[in-house]
Design a protein around this motif. Structure first.
Motif, PDB file in Angstrom:
ATOM      1  N   ARG A   1       0.832  -1.205   0.000  1.00  0.00           N
ATOM      2  CA  ARG A   1       0.000   0.000   0.000  1.00  0.00           C
ATOM      3  C   ARG A   1       0.871   1.261   0.000  1.00  0.00           C
ATOM      4  NH1 ARG A   1      -2.596  -0.727   4.645  1.00  0.00           N
ATOM      5  NH2 ARG A   1      -4.106  -2.153   3.721  1.00  0.00           N
ATOM      6  N   LYS A   2       1.906   1.253   0.828  1.00  0.00           N
ATOM      7  CA  LYS A   2       2.785   2.426   0.927  1.00  0.00           C
ATOM      8  C   LYS A   2       3.438   2.750  -0.401  1.00  0.00           C
ATOM      9  CE  LYS A   2       6.969   4.024   3.308  1.00  0.00           C
ATOM     10  NZ  LYS A   2       8.009   3.684   4.318  1.00  0.00           N
ATOM     11  N   ASN A   3       3.797   1.717  -1.143  1.00  0.00           N
ATOM     12  CA  ASN A   3       4.523   1.924  -2.400  1.00  0.00           C
ATOM     13  C   ASN A   3       3.612   1.878  -3.633  1.00  0.00           C
ATOM     14  OD1 ASN A   3       7.587   1.974  -1.694  1.00  0.00           O
ATOM     15  ND2 ASN A   3       6.720   0.337  -0.425  1.00  0.00           N
ATOM     16  N   ASP A   4       2.308   1.803  -3.390  1.00  0.00           N
ATOM     17  CA  ASP A   4       1.303   1.882  -4.450  1.00  0.00           C
ATOM     18  C   ASP A   4       1.529   0.822  -5.538  1.00  0.00           C
ATOM     19  OD1 ASP A   4      -0.977   2.896  -5.668  1.00  0.00           O
ATOM     20  OD2 ASP A   4       0.149   4.335  -6.877  1.00  0.00           O
ATOM     21  N   VAL A   5       1.719  -0.425  -5.081  1.00  0.00           N
ATOM     22  CA  VAL A   5       1.854  -1.534  -6.027  1.00  0.00           C
ATOM     23  C   VAL A   5       0.726  -2.537  -5.790  1.00  0.00           C
ATOM     24  CG1 VAL A   5       4.353  -1.281  -6.267  1.00  0.00           C
ATOM     25  CG2 VAL A   5       3.428  -2.846  -4.525  1.00  0.00           C
ATOM     26  N   LYS A   6       0.369  -3.256  -6.828  1.00  0.00           N
ATOM     27  CA  LYS A   6      -0.666  -4.273  -6.716  1.00  0.00           C
ATOM     28  C   LYS A   6      -0.105  -5.506  -6.015  1.00  0.00           C
ATOM     29  CE  LYS A   6      -3.159  -1.506  -9.133  1.00  0.00           C
ATOM     30  NZ  LYS A   6      -4.061  -0.580  -8.408  1.00  0.00           N
ATOM     31  N   LEU A   7      -0.933  -6.103  -5.164  1.00  0.00           N
ATOM     32  CA  LEU A   7      -0.565  -7.326  -4.449  1.00  0.00           C
ATOM     33  C   LEU A   7      -1.701  -8.324  -4.605  1.00  0.00           C
ATOM     34  CD1 LEU A   7       1.062  -9.070  -2.420  1.00  0.00           C
ATOM     35  CD2 LEU A   7      -0.074  -7.781  -0.576  1.00  0.00           C
ATOM     36  N   MET A   8      -1.391  -9.486  -5.161  1.00  0.00           N
ATOM     37  CA  MET A   8      -2.393 -10.533  -5.335  1.00  0.00           C
ATOM     38  C   MET A   8      -1.795 -11.870  -4.918  1.00  0.00           C
ATOM     39  SD  MET A   8      -4.527 -11.627  -8.776  1.00  0.00           S
ATOM     40  CE  MET A   8      -5.563 -13.100  -8.800  1.00  0.00           C
ATOM     41  N   VAL A   9      -2.608 -12.687  -4.255  1.00  0.00           N
ATOM     42  CA  VAL A   9      -2.231 -14.048  -3.890  1.00  0.00           C
ATOM     43  C   VAL A   9      -3.174 -14.990  -4.641  1.00  0.00           C
ATOM     44  CG1 VAL A   9      -1.987 -15.723  -2.020  1.00  0.00           C
ATOM     45  CG2 VAL A   9      -1.377 -13.317  -1.642  1.00  0.00           C
ATOM     46  N   PRO A  10      -2.653 -15.932  -5.425  1.00  0.00           N
ATOM     47  CA  PRO A  10      -3.525 -16.767  -6.257  1.00  0.00           C
ATOM     48  C   PRO A  10      -4.121 -17.960  -5.504  1.00  0.00           C
ATOM     49  CG  PRO A  10      -1.223 -17.256  -6.735  1.00  0.00           C
ATOM     50  CD  PRO A  10      -1.222 -16.159  -5.712  1.00  0.00           C
ATOM     51  N   PHE A  11      -5.448 -18.006  -5.459  1.00  0.00           N
ATOM     52  CA  PHE A  11      -6.192 -19.174  -4.990  1.00  0.00           C
ATOM     53  C   PHE A  11      -7.019 -19.663  -6.181  1.00  0.00           C
ATOM     54  CE2 PHE A  11      -5.993 -16.444  -1.059  1.00  0.00           C
ATOM     55  CZ  PHE A  11      -4.989 -17.177  -0.439  1.00  0.00           C
ATOM     56  N   ASN A  12      -6.815 -20.878  -6.597  1.00  0.00           N
ATOM     57  CA  ASN A  12      -7.269 -21.311  -7.917  1.00  0.00           C
ATOM     58  C   ASN A  12      -8.738 -21.675  -8.100  1.00  0.00           C
ATOM     59  OD1 ASN A  12      -4.312 -21.580  -7.707  1.00  0.00           O
ATOM     60  ND2 ASN A  12      -4.445 -22.312  -9.801  1.00  0.00           N
ATOM     61  N   PRO A  13      -9.385 -22.417  -7.172  1.00  0.00           N
ATOM     62  CA  PRO A  13     -10.701 -22.972  -7.504  1.00  0.00           C
ATOM     63  C   PRO A  13     -11.720 -21.974  -8.013  1.00  0.00           C
ATOM     64  CG  PRO A  13      -9.863 -24.019  -5.531  1.00  0.00           C
ATOM     65  CD  PRO A  13      -8.914 -22.905  -5.855  1.00  0.00           C
ATOM     66  N   ARG A  14     -11.771 -20.762  -7.447  1.00  0.00           N
ATOM     67  CA  ARG A  14     -12.790 -19.805  -7.867  1.00  0.00           C
ATOM     68  C   ARG A  14     -12.636 -19.380  -9.331  1.00  0.00           C
ATOM     69  NH1 ARG A  14     -12.304 -13.750  -5.632  1.00  0.00           N
ATOM     70  NH2 ARG A  14     -11.826 -14.561  -3.563  1.00  0.00           N
ATOM     71  N   PHE A  15     -11.478 -19.675  -9.915  1.00  0.00           N
ATOM     72  CA  PHE A  15     -11.242 -19.303 -11.309  1.00  0.00           C
ATOM     73  C   PHE A  15     -11.434 -20.470 -12.279  1.00  0.00           C
ATOM     74  CE2 PHE A  15      -8.724 -16.345  -8.722  1.00  0.00           C
ATOM     75  CZ  PHE A  15      -9.258 -15.145  -9.154  1.00  0.00           C
ATOM     76  N   THR A  16     -11.908 -21.604 -11.779  1.00  0.00           N
ATOM     77  CA  THR A  16     -12.206 -22.727 -12.665  1.00  0.00           C
ATOM     78  C   THR A  16     -13.588 -22.528 -13.277  1.00  0.00           C
ATOM     79  OG1 THR A  16     -13.196 -24.064 -10.898  1.00  0.00           O
ATOM     80  CG2 THR A  16     -10.816 -24.308 -11.276  1.00  0.00           C
ATOM     81  N   THR A  17     -13.768 -23.068 -14.486  1.00  0.00           N
ATOM     82  CA  THR A  17     -15.032 -22.879 -15.203  1.00  0.00           C
ATOM     83  C   THR A  17     -16.239 -23.417 -14.433  1.00  0.00           C
ATOM     84  OG1 THR A  17     -13.877 -22.887 -17.329  1.00  0.00           O
ATOM     85  CG2 THR A  17     -16.243 -23.337 -17.368  1.00  0.00           C
ATOM     86  N   PRO A  18     -16.202 -24.648 -13.874  1.00  0.00           N
ATOM     87  CA  PRO A  18     -17.386 -25.145 -13.155  1.00  0.00           C
ATOM     88  C   PRO A  18     -17.787 -24.270 -11.969  1.00  0.00           C
ATOM     89  CG  PRO A  18     -15.899 -26.950 -13.649  1.00  0.00           C
ATOM     90  CD  PRO A  18     -15.170 -25.689 -13.969  1.00  0.00           C
ATOM     91  N   LEU A  19     -16.812 -23.828 -11.171  1.00  0.00           N
ATOM     92  CA  LEU A  19     -17.168 -23.019 -10.008  1.00  0.00           C
ATOM     93  C   LEU A  19     -17.672 -21.631 -10.412  1.00  0.00           C
ATOM     94  CD1 LEU A  19     -16.007 -25.283  -8.246  1.00  0.00           C
ATOM     95  CD2 LEU A  19     -15.100 -23.496  -6.749  1.00  0.00           C
ATOM     96  N   MET A  20     -17.120 -21.062 -11.478  1.00  0.00           N
ATOM     97  CA  MET A  20     -17.618 -19.762 -11.929  1.00  0.00           C
ATOM     98  C   MET A  20     -19.069 -19.881 -12.388  1.00  0.00           C
ATOM     99  SD  MET A  20     -14.411 -17.840 -13.818  1.00  0.00           S
ATOM    100  CE  MET A  20     -14.084 -19.128 -15.027  1.00  0.00           C
ATOM    101  N   LYS A  21     -19.400 -20.972 -13.089  1.00  0.00           N
ATOM    102  CA  LYS A  21     -20.778 -21.195 -13.533  1.00  0.00           C
ATOM    103  C   LYS A  21     -21.701 -21.422 -12.343  1.00  0.00           C
ATOM    104  CE  LYS A  21     -19.792 -22.962 -18.187  1.00  0.00           C
ATOM    105  NZ  LYS A  21     -20.453 -21.830 -18.874  1.00  0.00           N
TER     106      LYS A  21
ATOM    107  N   THR B   1      -7.929 -23.208 -17.102  1.00  0.00           N
ATOM    108  CA  THR B   1      -8.412 -21.829 -17.196  1.00  0.00           C
ATOM    109  C   THR B   1      -8.149 -21.050 -15.913  1.00  0.00           C
ATOM    110  OG1 THR B   1     -10.618 -22.536 -16.479  1.00  0.00           O
ATOM    111  CG2 THR B   1     -10.219 -22.405 -18.853  1.00  0.00           C
ATOM    112  N   ASP B   2      -8.021 -21.764 -14.785  1.00  0.00           N
ATOM    113  CA  ASP B   2      -7.800 -21.064 -13.524  1.00  0.00           C
ATOM    114  C   ASP B   2      -6.499 -20.279 -13.533  1.00  0.00           C
ATOM    115  OD1 ASP B   2      -6.534 -23.571 -13.652  1.00  0.00           O
ATOM    116  OD2 ASP B   2      -6.454 -23.782 -11.479  1.00  0.00           O
ATOM    117  N   VAL B   3      -5.409 -20.913 -13.960  1.00  0.00           N
ATOM    118  CA  VAL B   3      -4.111 -20.231 -13.982  1.00  0.00           C
ATOM    119  C   VAL B   3      -4.131 -19.089 -14.996  1.00  0.00           C
ATOM    120  CG1 VAL B   3      -1.641 -20.508 -14.363  1.00  0.00           C
ATOM    121  CG2 VAL B   3      -2.935 -22.329 -13.237  1.00  0.00           C
ATOM    122  N   GLU B   4      -4.714 -19.334 -16.164  1.00  0.00           N
ATOM    123  CA  GLU B   4      -4.816 -18.282 -17.172  1.00  0.00           C
ATOM    124  C   GLU B   4      -5.623 -17.096 -16.640  1.00  0.00           C
ATOM    125  OE1 GLU B   4      -6.439 -19.947 -20.719  1.00  0.00           O
ATOM    126  OE2 GLU B   4      -4.866 -21.468 -20.901  1.00  0.00           O
ATOM    127  N   ASN B   5      -6.739 -17.383 -15.972  1.00  0.00           N
ATOM    128  CA  ASN B   5      -7.569 -16.304 -15.439  1.00  0.00           C
ATOM    129  C   ASN B   5      -6.839 -15.509 -14.369  1.00  0.00           C
ATOM    130  OD1 ASN B   5      -9.785 -16.865 -17.061  1.00  0.00           O
ATOM    131  ND2 ASN B   5     -10.684 -18.298 -15.599  1.00  0.00           N
TER     132      ASN B   5
END
Length: 333
Positions: free
Chosen positions: A113-133, A285-289
């Motif tokens: 936050r101090k350095n105004d950079v994006k921070l993301m931690v990847p958790f995969n299942p929510r980005f799979t096609t079945p769970l998104m549907k 698709t999860d990793v790509e997403n």
């Protein structure tokens, strides 16, 4: 074009994320550092992607052409490396869990936050096609009010079974923070938070070295009661035997007042039969997403879909599960 620096191949996920980053039309793998375990693999991969190779991450971070970093170093070094990346104004895709402790997570979040950079931690299942549907169908009221979720998210084979990589650090609690449950449960916990759009108010868990006799836990089960009334059962860990055809297994059963979703696998696969049977996932698709959404957050200057604060909340639940298992008591959050 977002130029990525890859910090370490200590985590095996690097073998999937790095090619995905390089295949993105809006990114390239520009540099790789050989910190941590598997420095020989990092050097080989740098040659494969025609990327600059640095012996250590400090030199990589000093490279002004690097815009963002994917950090796959051992967990106990997350705080050290992520803070330095933020100080050098590099956007950060940081392997899970975010850190070993909540205090360390706070320091990483503050630095980003101090350095105004994006921070993301990847958790995969929510980005799979079945769970998104399924999420869209839940929101549309297809099964009525959600009541129960039963999930295996995830069962994998112990990392030390992977050939060609030194993953012994996964068996050192001081470096990994835990064993199989710490390794895989964050994925499932994130998906439960996302599917329920709520937070757990209490958790009971049993976690331990049940199968392999490792010095760390290999598997665990947790029951979570959410503030909106949903009850979830989460199974996670190194539950797949060496000879099992699935290297990675995810299942979800979701029950509502008016229907039921049954997700047998989150990835399209086929089976290869030779000396043994093996399931091959022909699409991830999860990793790509994850990669594409992280890149979009940089280009469009918006929050990534999973923030540092989200990752800290996830870690708090994982640590509460371990506390429950140790004390044999229900933990209120």
């Amino acid at each position: 074009m977002i130029r990525f620096g890859i910090i370490s191949y200590a985590h095996p996920h690097a073998l999937r994320y790095v090619p995905t980053i390089n295949n993105s039309p809006t990114a390239e793998v520009y540099a790789i550092s050989g910190d941590g375990s598997n420095s020989n693999v990092a050097k080989r991969e740098a040659q494969r992607f025609k990327a600059k190779f640095y012996e250590n991450y400090e030199n990589l971070l000093k490279d002004e052409k690097v815009d963002a970093v994917y950090i796959a170093i051992e967990t106990y070094r997350h705080k050290e490396v992520a803070i330095r990346a933020a100080e050098e104004k590099k956007h950060i895709l940081l392997e899970k869990p975010i850190a070993l402790t909540l205090d360390d997570a706070d320091e990483i979040i503050r630095a980003a936050r101090k350095n105004d950079v994006k921070l993301m931690v990847p958790f995969n299942p929510r980005f799979t096609t079945p769970l998104m549907k399924v999420k869209d169908m839940i929101k549309a009221g297809e099964i009525g009010e959600l009541e129960y979720i039963y999930t295996i998210s995830e069962y994998v084979k112990p990392p030390i079974f992977l050939e060609g990589l030194d993953l012994s650090w996964f068996l050192d609690e001081r470096k990994a923070g835990g064993g199989g449950f710490m390794d895989t449960a964050p994925h499932g916990i994130d998906s439960l938070l996302w599917l329920t759009e709520s937070e757990p108010k209490r958790i009971y868990a049993d976690i331990g070295s049940k199968i392999y006799g490792f010095p760390v836990d290999d598997i665990g089960i947790a029951v979570l009661e959410f503030k909106n009334g949903v009850v979830a059962v989460l199974n996670a860990g190194w539950g797949n035997p060496k000879g099992y055809s699935y290297g990675l297994e995810i299942k979800y059963h979701l029950m509502g007042k008016e229907g039921f979703f049954d997700i047998r696998t989150a990835y399209p696969d086929f089976t290869v039969y030779q000396d043994k049977a093996e399931k091959i996932y022909w699409e991830r698709t999860d990793v790509e997403n994850i990669v594409n959404l992280f890149i979009q957050s940089i280009i469009q200057n918006k929050d990534p879909p999973i923030t540092g604060e989200d990752a800290k909340k996830n870690l708090a639940i994982v640590l509460a599960a371990y506390k429950s298992s140790k004390t044999r008591k229900c933990i209120y959050l």
